[in-house]
Enzyme design. Structure first.
Site, PDB file in Angstrom:
ATOM      1  CD  GLU A   1      -3.006  -1.322   2.117  1.00  0.00           C
ATOM      2  OE1 GLU A   1      -2.848  -0.653   3.151  1.00  0.00           O
ATOM      3  OE2 GLU A   1      -3.971  -2.095   1.936  1.00  0.00           O
TER       4      GLU A   1
ATOM      5  CD  GLU B   1      -4.665  -6.429   2.459  1.00  0.00           C
ATOM      6  OE1 GLU B   1      -3.428  -6.481   2.324  1.00  0.00           O
ATOM      7  OE2 GLU B   1      -5.240  -5.654   3.255  1.00  0.00           O
TER       8      GLU B   1
END
Length: 461
Positions: A144, A262
């Site tokens: 991220e 994810e």
């Protein structure tokens, strides 16, 4: 007279509570529209500690990878029975690497990390796994860091430079191509400008899987979460992201493939009253169907265990409803994806694949309506392949919530609750056999996998 009036009222009430709709589902079996990896179903293990708390609750317990007892508890997990080819730790393991080592915070922006990546820690890990004979399927670089990032971010060009260095290291340490781990990234939320720049700055063969994260249901504490998982219009909005990622990969890195690296649905550990219940399957299985049609090769659920969104209960390791949905998908759905369409209600979501084992096709039907029964007839597109006299019984797996409560943690298969055996094995999951000439009856608030062995689909030969 009063009795007759009361009886008529009751019959009228019953009729109003449940209605039926006949649906013709057209399956285009001449060719596949996309393909998935044979191991499309994937689940994550996260590092969160026991004191990871959101909204005055701490749902991780000892399920974070730093605390999880992998020596004893992991071998007791029902995943052994679910995925036998991965038994005995023959798991396809993706290992996340720290992409910030060696970098420093920018003086102008503390969220922005600058400088070159230091690979020494990653090299030590790889050498250790090689010395032990451990097989690593892939290494994912960072977490991220895209665009605005989550807690930290890295410039797209710098990230491309760093992941290229990772690829060179992997190629050096694994000189033989066959056991060489794949390289995945960027493992973050899609942003067109950042993704396009990154993909344009990596050379051929650097990245094998372009991973992105999905939490399209909003915050776990959102009071509208239960409504969102049942709203087909809301759930369809995320298709734009899947199409954009797939399009960017095809344009800039056609040798690679898009992955959902994810996806937990609701962020901040999921929703405590939704993410581990039957209702979450409307979102989860629909996402599996949607991404497979858009050529995503792998879909990794956050998490196998941990938080409110685990496939397994955090403390008891008992499977939650989505675990059984994932299991049926893994067992039944082949890698070749077929196009389907119908003119019925949007509350009926439909997907089809070639059968993973044996002839015919597998159809997934998701009924998000709490009042409508859909009677679904399978139709071969354009009648190019007329029905034959083959009357092989159709196999159906009907998943419904216990007591009709979609927020139940217990799922029923063809009316029988799915519960672990005394030896902690997955219960026998037999389909019910149905006359193939009859329509598929999809009850309200239900999910149905159908194996039509006699359906003639040339793409599945």
């Amino acid at each position: 007279m009063d009795v007759k009036v009361t009886l008529c009222y009751v019959l009228l009430l019953l009729f109003s509570l449940s209605s039926a709709e006949n649906v013709k589902l057209i399956v285009q079996g001449a060719r596949s529209i996309a393909t998935t990896d044979d191991n499309f179903i994937c689940a994550t293990l996260d590092w969160w500690p026991a004191n990871k708390c959101d909204y005055d609750q701490c749902p991780w317990g000892q399920a974070g990878i730093l605390n999880l007892d992998l020596v004893t508890k992991f071998y007791q997990m029902p995943s052994r029975a679910a995925f036998p080819e991965r038994d005995g730790m023959k798991v396809k393991l993706t290992f996340g690497l720290n992409a910030l080592t060696g970098k420093t915070n920018s003086a102008e922006d503390k969220l922005n990390w600058v400088g070159d990546w230091n690979p020494n820690n990653a090299i030590s890990l790889m050498k250790y796994t090689i010395s032990k004979g451990y097989k690593i399927d892939s290494y994912e670089f960072g977490n991220e860091l895209c665009a605005e990032g989550v807690s930290a971010r890295v410039d797209s060009v710098q990230y491309a430079k760093d992941i290229t260095r990772l690829r060179h290291i992997v190629n050096l340490l694994y000189p033989n191509a066959s056991p060489r781990p794949k390289v995945l990234g960027p493992a973050g939320f899609y942003d067109k400008e950042w993704f396009d720049s990154f993909l344009q700055n990596v050379g051929p063969g650097v990245v094998d899987g372009v991973t992105h994260h999905i939490y399209n249901l909003g915050a776990g504490v959102d009071k509208d979460l239960i409504k969102r998982v049942q709203d087909p219009h809301f759930l369809s909005k995320i298709a734009k992201t899947y199409k954009s990622v797939a399009g960017a990969v095809k344009e800039f890195t056609p040798w690679a493939a898009p992955w959902v690296g994810e996806a937990g649905g609701a962020y901040n550990s999921g929703g405590k009253d939704v993410s581990h219940t039957f209702a979450n399957g409307f979102w989860y299985l629909g996402q599996l169907g949607m991404t497979s049609t858009l050529n995503h090769k792998v879909y990794c659920r956050q998490t196998l265990i941990g938080g409110n969104y685990g496939l397994l209960n955090t403390t008891t390791f008992i499977p939650n409803p989505d675990y059984y949905g994932a299991l049926l998908w893994h067992w039944l759905m082949g890698s070749d994806v077929l196009s389907v369409s119908h003119d019925g209600s949007p509350f009926l979501r439909t997907y089809a694949h070639c059968s993973k084992k044996g002839p015919g096709i597998i159809v997934l039907l998701i009924n998000m309506s709490n009042s409508t029964i859909f009677n679904v007839s399978l139709v071969n597109d354009m009648n190019l392949y007329p029905e034959t006299v083959d009357m092989t019984m159709r196999e159906e797996y009907h998943l419904t919530p216990k007591d009709g409560n979609i927020q139940s943690d217990v799922v029923r298969l063809n009316g029988t609750p799915l519960e672990l055996t005394k030896s902690l094995d997955i219960p026998e999951m037999k389909p019910k056999l149905v006359d193939p000439s009859s329509p598929i009856k999809v009850g309200p608030d239900s999910i149905v996998f159908v194996h039509s062995k006699s359906f003639n689909a040339p793409a599945c030969r």
